[in-house]
Motif scaffolding. Structure first.
Motif, PDB file in Angstrom:
ATOM      1  N   ALA A 151       0.786  -0.880   0.065  1.00  0.00           N
ATOM      2  CA  ALA A 151      -0.194   0.161  -0.279  1.00  0.00           C
ATOM      3  C   ALA A 151       0.929   0.974   0.006  1.00  0.00           C
ATOM      4  CB  ALA A 151      -0.762   0.044   1.110  1.00  0.00           C
ATOM      5  N   ALA A 152       1.415   1.847  -0.863  1.00  0.00           N
ATOM      6  CA  ALA A 152       2.425   2.607  -1.094  1.00  0.00           C
ATOM      7  C   ALA A 152       2.212   3.736  -0.264  1.00  0.00           C
ATOM      8  CB  ALA A 152       2.913   2.511  -2.536  1.00  0.00           C
ATOM      9  N   GLY A 153       0.393   4.753  -0.750  1.00  0.00           N
ATOM     10  CA  GLY A 153       0.354   5.443  -0.091  1.00  0.00           C
ATOM     11  C   GLY A 153       0.140   5.555   1.263  1.00  0.00           C
ATOM     12  N   ASP A 154       0.415   4.722   1.768  1.00  0.00           N
ATOM     13  CA  ASP A 154      -0.676   4.566   2.920  1.00  0.00           C
ATOM     14  C   ASP A 154       0.915   4.839   4.195  1.00  0.00           C
ATOM     15  OD1 ASP A 154      -1.296   4.276   5.459  1.00  0.00           O
ATOM     16  OD2 ASP A 154      -2.308   1.446   5.188  1.00  0.00           O
ATOM     17  N   THR A 155       0.825   5.797   4.210  1.00  0.00           N
ATOM     18  CA  THR A 155       2.024   5.552   4.870  1.00  0.00           C
ATOM     19  C   THR A 155       2.197   5.829   7.003  1.00  0.00           C
ATOM     20  OG1 THR A 155       1.833   7.918   6.205  1.00  0.00           O
ATOM     21  CG2 THR A 155       3.068   7.566   4.388  1.00  0.00           C
ATOM     22  N   GLY A 156       0.822   4.462   7.458  1.00  0.00           N
ATOM     23  CA  GLY A 156       0.405   4.106   7.989  1.00  0.00           C
ATOM     24  C   GLY A 156       1.341   3.312   9.103  1.00  0.00           C
ATOM     25  N   ASP A 157       1.054   2.746   9.918  1.00  0.00           N
ATOM     26  CA  ASP A 157       2.287   1.313  10.731  1.00  0.00           C
ATOM     27  C   ASP A 157       1.228   0.029  10.843  1.00  0.00           C
ATOM     28  OD1 ASP A 157       0.931   2.230  12.690  1.00  0.00           O
ATOM     29  OD2 ASP A 157       3.205   3.321  13.471  1.00  0.00           O
ATOM     30  N   THR A 158       2.044  -0.711  11.417  1.00  0.00           N
ATOM     31  CA  THR A 158       0.555  -1.827  11.376  1.00  0.00           C
ATOM     32  C   THR A 158       1.303  -2.064  13.376  1.00  0.00           C
ATOM     33  OG1 THR A 158       2.862  -3.358  11.738  1.00  0.00           O
ATOM     34  CG2 THR A 158       1.867  -2.997   9.397  1.00  0.00           C
ATOM     35  N   SER A 159      -0.325  -2.834  13.488  1.00  0.00           N
ATOM     36  CA  SER A 159      -0.068  -2.860  15.749  1.00  0.00           C
ATOM     37  C   SER A 159       0.474  -3.766  15.891  1.00  0.00           C
ATOM     38  CB  SER A 159      -2.252  -3.036  15.378  1.00  0.00           C
ATOM     39  OG  SER A 159      -1.893  -4.565  15.049  1.00  0.00           O
ATOM     40  N   THR A 160       1.298  -4.635  14.583  1.00  0.00           N
ATOM     41  CA  THR A 160       2.175  -5.714  15.301  1.00  0.00           C
ATOM     42  C   THR A 160       3.258  -4.952  15.270  1.00  0.00           C
ATOM     43  OG1 THR A 160       0.991  -7.542  13.683  1.00  0.00           O
ATOM     44  CG2 THR A 160       3.234  -7.362  14.274  1.00  0.00           C
ATOM     45  N   ALA A 161       3.803  -3.844  14.709  1.00  0.00           N
ATOM     46  CA  ALA A 161       5.239  -3.799  14.055  1.00  0.00           C
ATOM     47  C   ALA A 161       4.942  -2.813  15.768  1.00  0.00           C
ATOM     48  CB  ALA A 161       4.900  -2.425  12.875  1.00  0.00           C
ATOM     49  N   GLN A 162       3.967  -1.790  15.294  1.00  0.00           N
ATOM     50  CA  GLN A 162       3.924  -1.539  17.017  1.00  0.00           C
ATOM     51  C   GLN A 162       4.046  -1.718  18.297  1.00  0.00           C
ATOM     52  OE1 GLN A 162       3.970   2.189  17.181  1.00  0.00           O
ATOM     53  NE2 GLN A 162       4.530   2.180  14.901  1.00  0.00           N
TER      54      GLN A 162
END
Length: 111
Positions: A74-85
């Motif tokens: 999702a190249a336009g999505d700069t959000g992160d994942t809850s897993t990563a957080q």
């Protein structure tokens, strides 16, 4: 900040590529992985030894690959994942312990 991972450290497989990725795809994977590493390191702290230590490397790799997969797909999505957080939170705790215990002179001097 340094990068310690390569796309062969699980990212290609997570994205469904084995050996059939073209050069543009490989370049894009490399770019998002480097960005993910910088993001994770920026969220935790700078170190030349912490991210490669045996008890941290697997979690670090998982957090970076999780972000890289999200950003690649999702190249336009700069959000992160809850897993990563969640993993970043665990790594922050470990990093704080390392610095507090002066486990590595270099890391404790950087803090």
């Amino acid at each position: 900040m340094a990068t310690y991972l390569s796309i062969d450290d699980g990212l290609m497989r997570a994205l469904g590529y084995l050996d059939d990725a073209d050069s543009a795809t490989i370049a894009r994977m490399t770019m998002v992985l480097a960005a993910a590493e910088h993001y994770v390191q920026g969220a935790i702290g700078e170190s030349t030894t912490f991210y490669t230590s045996a008890d941290v490397k697997e979690l670090y790799t998982l957090a970076c690959n999780s972000l890289a997969v999200t950003w690649f797909n999702a190249a336009g999505d700069t959000g992160d994942t809850s897993t990563a957080q969640q993993i970043i939170g665990q790594l922050r705790g470990s990093y704080s312990e390392v610095v507090a215990n002066n486990d590595t002179t270099e890391d404790s001097q950087q803090a």
